[in-house]
Motif scaffolding. Structure first.
Motif, mmCIF file in Angstrom:
data_model
loop_
_atom_site.group_PDB
_atom_site.id
_atom_site.type_symbol
_atom_site.label_atom_id
_atom_site.label_comp_id
_atom_site.label_asym_id
_atom_site.label_seq_id
_atom_site.Cartn_x
_atom_site.Cartn_y
_atom_site.Cartn_z
ATOM 1 N N ALA A 32 -24.333 -41.121 73.498
ATOM 2 C CA ALA A 32 -23.802 -40.561 72.246
ATOM 3 C C ALA A 32 -24.904 -39.989 71.379
ATOM 4 C CB ALA A 32 -23.025 -41.652 71.495
ATOM 5 N N GLU A 33 -26.101 -40.624 71.405
ATOM 6 C CA GLU A 33 -27.216 -40.131 70.591
ATOM 7 C C GLU A 33 -27.633 -38.728 71.034
ATOM 8 O OE1 GLU A 33 -27.148 -42.942 72.188
ATOM 9 O OE2 GLU A 33 -27.155 -44.524 70.663
ATOM 10 N N GLU A 34 -27.595 -38.476 72.338
ATOM 11 C CA GLU A 34 -27.993 -37.166 72.845
ATOM 12 C C GLU A 34 -26.976 -36.106 72.425
ATOM 13 O OE1 GLU A 34 -29.226 -35.045 77.108
ATOM 14 O OE2 GLU A 34 -28.809 -37.200 76.994
ATOM 15 N N VAL A 35 -25.676 -36.473 72.476
ATOM 16 C CA VAL A 35 -24.643 -35.528 72.039
ATOM 17 C C VAL A 35 -24.793 -35.224 70.544
ATOM 18 C CG1 VAL A 35 -22.169 -35.149 71.780
ATOM 19 C CG2 VAL A 35 -23.053 -36.259 73.844
ATOM 20 N N GLU A 36 -25.108 -36.262 69.752
ATOM 21 C CA GLU A 36 -25.275 -36.090 68.313
ATOM 22 C C GLU A 36 -26.461 -35.172 68.012
ATOM 23 O OE1 GLU A 36 -25.494 -36.091 64.285
ATOM 24 O OE2 GLU A 36 -23.785 -36.654 65.552
ATOM 25 N N ALA A 37 -27.568 -35.377 68.725
ATOM 26 C CA ALA A 37 -28.748 -34.536 68.506
ATOM 27 C C ALA A 37 -28.448 -33.084 68.871
ATOM 28 C CB ALA A 37 -29.926 -35.060 69.324
ATOM 29 N N MET A 38 -27.706 -32.880 69.970
ATOM 30 C CA MET A 38 -27.359 -31.518 70.359
ATOM 31 C C MET A 38 -26.418 -30.888 69.336
ATOM 32 S SD MET A 38 -27.625 -28.951 72.361
ATOM 33 C CE MET A 38 -28.454 -29.602 73.819
ATOM 34 N N ALA A 39 -25.493 -31.674 68.800
ATOM 35 C CA ALA A 39 -24.575 -31.161 67.795
ATOM 36 C C ALA A 39 -25.329 -30.693 66.552
ATOM 37 C CB ALA A 39 -23.546 -32.234 67.420
ATOM 38 N N GLU A 40 -26.333 -31.470 66.123
ATOM 39 C CA GLU A 40 -27.128 -31.074 64.963
ATOM 40 C C GLU A 40 -27.877 -29.790 65.233
ATOM 41 O OE1 GLU A 40 -28.747 -31.115 61.184
ATOM 42 O OE2 GLU A 40 -27.045 -32.207 62.040
ATOM 43 N N SER A 41 -28.435 -29.671 66.464
ATOM 44 C CA SER A 41 -29.156 -28.453 66.826
ATOM 45 C C SER A 41 -28.232 -27.248 66.806
ATOM 46 C CB SER A 41 -29.781 -28.620 68.220
ATOM 47 O OG SER A 41 -30.358 -27.415 68.653
ATOM 48 N N LEU A 42 -27.025 -27.382 67.356
ATOM 49 C CA LEU A 42 -26.077 -26.272 67.377
ATOM 50 C C LEU A 42 -25.602 -25.925 65.973
ATOM 51 C CD1 LEU A 42 -23.885 -27.291 70.458
ATOM 52 C CD2 LEU A 42 -25.666 -25.548 70.367
ATOM 53 N N ALA A 43 -25.436 -26.950 65.132
ATOM 54 C CA ALA A 43 -24.968 -26.698 63.772
ATOM 55 C C ALA A 43 -25.991 -25.907 62.976
ATOM 56 C CB ALA A 43 -24.658 -28.029 63.077
ATOM 57 N N ALA A 45 -29.007 -24.173 64.439
ATOM 58 C CA ALA A 45 -29.584 -23.005 65.108
ATOM 59 C C ALA A 45 -28.570 -22.178 65.874
ATOM 60 C CB ALA A 45 -30.702 -23.462 66.061
ATOM 61 N N GLY A 46 -27.366 -22.684 66.057
ATOM 62 C CA GLY A 46 -26.373 -21.960 66.818
ATOM 63 C C GLY A 46 -26.509 -22.207 68.308
ATOM 64 N N LEU A 47 -25.614 -21.601 69.074
ATOM 65 C CA LEU A 47 -25.626 -21.728 70.531
ATOM 66 C C LEU A 47 -26.523 -20.630 71.096
ATOM 67 C CD1 LEU A 47 -24.414 -23.170 73.035
ATOM 68 C CD2 LEU A 47 -22.596 -21.445 73.023
ATOM 69 N N LEU A 48 -27.680 -21.028 71.612
ATOM 70 C CA LEU A 48 -28.666 -20.054 72.069
ATOM 71 C C LEU A 48 -28.501 -19.696 73.540
ATOM 72 C CD1 LEU A 48 -31.797 -21.539 70.273
ATOM 73 C CD2 LEU A 48 -30.326 -19.679 69.514
ATOM 74 N N GLN A 49 -27.747 -20.501 74.306
ATOM 75 C CA GLN A 49 -27.518 -20.219 75.717
ATOM 76 C C GLN A 49 -26.035 -20.429 76.027
ATOM 77 O OE1 GLN A 49 -30.558 -23.026 77.254
ATOM 78 N NE2 GLN A 49 -31.385 -21.285 78.383
ATOM 79 N N ASN A 50 -25.499 -19.505 76.801
ATOM 80 C CA ASN A 50 -24.090 -19.620 77.146
ATOM 81 C C ASN A 50 -23.843 -20.788 78.105
ATOM 82 O OD1 ASN A 50 -25.362 -17.291 78.996
ATOM 83 N ND2 ASN A 50 -23.919 -18.505 80.204
ATOM 84 N N LEU A 51 -22.597 -21.217 78.195
ATOM 85 C CA LEU A 51 -22.210 -22.222 79.172
ATOM 86 C C LEU A 51 -21.907 -21.544 80.507
ATOM 87 C CD1 LEU A 51 -19.826 -24.487 77.018
ATOM 88 C CD2 LEU A 51 -22.316 -24.446 77.111
ATOM 89 N N ILE A 52 -21.773 -22.345 81.551
ATOM 90 C CA ILE A 52 -21.465 -21.824 82.885
ATOM 91 C C ILE A 52 -20.183 -22.489 83.361
ATOM 92 C CG2 ILE A 52 -22.263 -21.628 85.267
ATOM 93 C CD1 ILE A 52 -25.104 -21.663 84.225
ATOM 94 N N GLY A 53 -19.186 -21.688 83.773
ATOM 95 C CA GLY A 53 -17.886 -22.246 84.116
ATOM 96 C C GLY A 53 -17.348 -21.792 85.457
ATOM 97 N N ARG A 68 -23.819 -29.476 75.780
ATOM 98 C CA ARG A 68 -23.446 -28.503 74.752
ATOM 99 C C ARG A 68 -21.929 -28.488 74.539
ATOM 100 N NH1 ARG A 68 -26.268 -23.686 77.554
ATOM 101 N NH2 ARG A 68 -26.544 -25.253 79.187
ATOM 102 N N LEU A 69 -21.172 -28.618 75.651
ATOM 103 C CA LEU A 69 -19.717 -28.652 75.512
ATOM 104 C C LEU A 69 -19.286 -29.854 74.679
ATOM 105 C CD1 LEU A 69 -16.850 -27.727 76.225
ATOM 106 C CD2 LEU A 69 -17.035 -29.097 78.333
ATOM 107 N N ARG A 70 -19.824 -31.032 74.948
ATOM 108 C CA ARG A 70 -19.463 -32.225 74.188
ATOM 109 C C ARG A 70 -19.863 -32.084 72.717
ATOM 110 N NH1 ARG A 70 -21.089 -34.076 79.216
ATOM 111 N NH2 ARG A 70 -19.796 -35.670 80.249
ATOM 112 N N ALA A 71 -21.058 -31.480 72.478
ATOM 113 C CA ALA A 71 -21.515 -31.298 71.100
ATOM 114 C C ALA A 71 -20.600 -30.343 70.340
ATOM 115 C CB ALA A 71 -22.956 -30.784 71.097
ATOM 116 N N LEU A 72 -20.168 -29.282 71.002
ATOM 117 C CA LEU A 72 -19.238 -28.346 70.362
ATOM 118 C C LEU A 72 -17.905 -29.035 70.056
ATOM 119 C CD1 LEU A 72 -19.905 -25.153 72.525
ATOM 120 C CD2 LEU A 72 -20.493 -25.465 70.108
#
Length: 605
Positions: A32-43, A45-53, A68-72
């Motif tokens: 959960a800590e990693e998801v939280e840190a990524m969420a703060e980064s996205l909030a 700096a924005g999403l700097l790399q696209n996802l792959i689906g 990144r998906l979980r953080a979004l």
């Protein structure tokens, strides 16, 4: 929805609610800590790399970018309210493929082969988080980087926008951007940027240009004075984060502090040891001009018992594996064997104190100054005039030389010992000064001398042995083979080209092959040649069938690297379809300047 996508590699904007984690994603469990840190980064700096689906019959499954998906999803659950000006990242850019095999390949390689951010984008992302109030540690955690790395990138963020734009456009290198951080002002930074943009300029050259008159904290004066003392005295400095050093900006103040501390240390040592005088020398060594009119005094040699000599020899053999008590005992025995100065000597003589880069505070003992005759006192005539003393010394030396003329083996030993390079210059028993010829190129890349020769290219900061009888006997004990090897190597280092053509004749006689120690490299040779020279060399070495015009269209730096690969990389030759004969020609090629001249009378240069 499947009909809206092509089958391979289509980048689309997909509503966040339609995305889910694929079973193919390698990161199924995330803290959960990693998801939280990524969420703060996205909030921030924005999403700097696209996802792959992966496009499946039931929707889009994310095979790359699970964190990144979980953080979004976390930010969406908060209502995109983490920051007042946070813009919702929905829909989400996703690179999509309907090909299962391609999706499996992406899932397996996305974590290990994810393309890194361009340094300029990384700098801007960190700066954006800093502007939002994120701490250094928070930024580091968000991007899974060390705090030191983030601190250096934030230093780059302070560059003018034009400099960062030049970095993003690859008009300057990352190393050049690091050098520009030393500019004292934005105006100066832009001035230098204009002179280096798109040019092949070394970053170290820019560092020197931007920091004239500064002294690195590794300088012997700065180390001796201490950075804290320098700053306490009002000195200013700047931190070069990328070279991991501090630059002292007031050299005059540093010199004054250096002289004051040096004089104080000299007086302290003088008082502690009981010398009549002590002189502080600001240079890194005591020059001959400072001692030429003084009389050198020597300590009275000490004497150890047979048992102590044996103990000392044992300790010296174990020098690399001694405990603290053994090291103290070794120092005691060495000091006793070396002897000491008498009280009378100390009362009438003095010392020179200096600071060297290698040893720090150092002392050279001991010298006696000529005694001045009091004004009005009659000067007593010396027992022997100085001219007679000099004559007697010449006669004494002549007698020794006459005896040595019959001692062939001894003279060869003395010659080898003198030429071996280990003695102090003033301790050599023979007045012979062999001159090692300069063979170290300014840029040594691609040149590899044998270890015995390469060792002499490095500056020798050690003064070596004092030339005592015991040291000479130890040298002789190593035998004639050792002596002859030293003579051969020492004399070989003195061989010069001359004007008779002898060196060229010897080279041909011995079959000297320059390519055994030298390979053309981009930095050492090719990058220093003209573009036309490189074009002609490529045409010479690569058959016409392969030498199309693509090489000539390359930039000069790319040509140099391409030729370097031709000389060093078998895969490059194989890709060009070169024959054995072609490869042999490449392996033997040297520029005309490295060929030995034919015939006698050439200057050999």
């Amino acid at each position: 929805m499947a009909k809206d996508f092509v089958s391979r590699g289509d980048l689309r904007l997909i509503p966040l609610a339609e995305l889910r984690l694929s079973p193919l994603n390698s990161r199924q469990e995330i803290a959960a800590e990693e998801v939280e840190a990524m969420a703060e980064s996205l909030a921030v700096a924005g999403l700097l790399q696209n996802l792959i689906g992966h496009l499946t019959p039931t929707g889009i499954e994310i095979v790359g970018g699970g964190t990144r998906l979980r953080a979004l999803q976390l930010l969406a659950a908060e209502g995109w309210s983490r920051h007042e000006d946070l813009i919702p990242i929905d829909p989400v850019p996703v690179k999509v493929t309907a090909d299962l095999q391609e999706a499996v390949a992406w899932a397996g390689t996305e974590n290990s082969a994810r393309s890194a951010l361009h340094p300029a984008d990384e700098v801007r992302a960190y700066a954006a988080m800093r502007e939002r109030g994120a701490s250094l540690s928070r930024i580091a955690r968000s991007f899974a980087r060390s705090e030191a790395h983030v601190e250096r990138r934030l230093k780059l963020a302070d560059l003018p926008a034009e400099a960062l734009a030049a970095l993003r456009a690859n008009e300057i290198s990352l190393e050049m951007a690091k050098a520009l951080t030393l500019a004292p002002s934005g105006e100066r930074c832009l001035e230098v940027l204009g002179s280096v943009r798109g040019r092949d300029v070394r970053p170290e050259q820019v560092r020197r240009e931007l920091t004239p008159g500064t002294v690195p904290s590794t300088d012997r004066r700065a180390v001796f004075v201490g950075l804290e003392a320098y700053l306490a005295a009002g000195g200013t400095s700047q931190r070069d984060l990328f070279a991991d050093r501090t630059l002292l900006e007031d050299e005059a103040l540093l010199d004054r502090l250096f002289a004051e501390k040096g004089a104080a240390e000299a007086e302290r040592i003088r008082a502690a040891e009981g010398w009549e005088w002590a002189t502080w020398v600001p240079e890194e060594y005591v020059s001959w001009t400072a001692t030429q009119k003084l009389t050198r005094l020597y300590a009275r040699p000490g004497k150890l018992s047979d048992g102590e000599e044996a103990e000392l020899a044992t300790l010296e053999e174990r020098d690399g594996a001694l405990d603290e008590a053994d090291r103290a005992r070794l120092a005691e025995l060495e000091a006793r064997r070396e002897g000491s100065f008498t009280d009378a000597q100390r009362a009438s003589a003095g010392i020179f104190v200096y600071c060297s880069s290698r040893d720090g505070l150092s002392v050279e003992r001991a010298y006696q100054q000529p005694r001045a005759v009091p004004r009005g006192a009659a000067e007593a005539a010396p027992d022997l005039p100085q001219s007679l003393i000099e004559d007697l010394r010449r006669i004494r030396l002549g007698a020794l030389q006459a005896r040595l003329m019959d001692q062939s083996e001894l003279m060869l030993d003395l010659l080898a010992w003198s030429l071996g390079g280990g003695l102090r210059p003033w301790a050599r028993p023979l007045a012979i000064s062999p001159t090692d010829q300069p063979i170290a190129p300014e840029k040594g890349e691609g040149t590899s001398y044998p270890p015995r020769l390469a060792a002499r290219l490095e500056p020798n900061t050690s003064l070596g042995p004092d030339g005592t009888p015991a040291q000479f006997e130890a040298f002789r004990a190593q035998g004639k083979k050792h002596r002859n090897q030293i003579l051969t190597e020492a004399l070989a280092r003195t061989v010069c080209t001359g004007s008779s053509g002898l060196s060229a004749a010897l080279a041909r006689q011995l079959g000297v092959e320059v390519r055994r120690i030298w390979t053309p490299t981009a930095q050492g040779f090719l990058g220093r040649c003209s573009a036309g020279y490189l074009d002609r060399l490529w045409s010479e070495l690569v058959p016409e069938a392969e030498a199309d015009q693509s090489f000539q269209k390359l930039k000069k730096g790319e040509k140099a690297k391409r030729l370097e690969a031709l000389f060093a990389d078998p895969a490059t030759r194989e890709a060009l379809g070169l024959s054995r004969e072609d490869c042999a020609k490449i392996d033997a090629w040297v520029p005309a300047e490295l060929d030995w001249p034919e015939g006698e009378g050439s200057d050999g240069r």
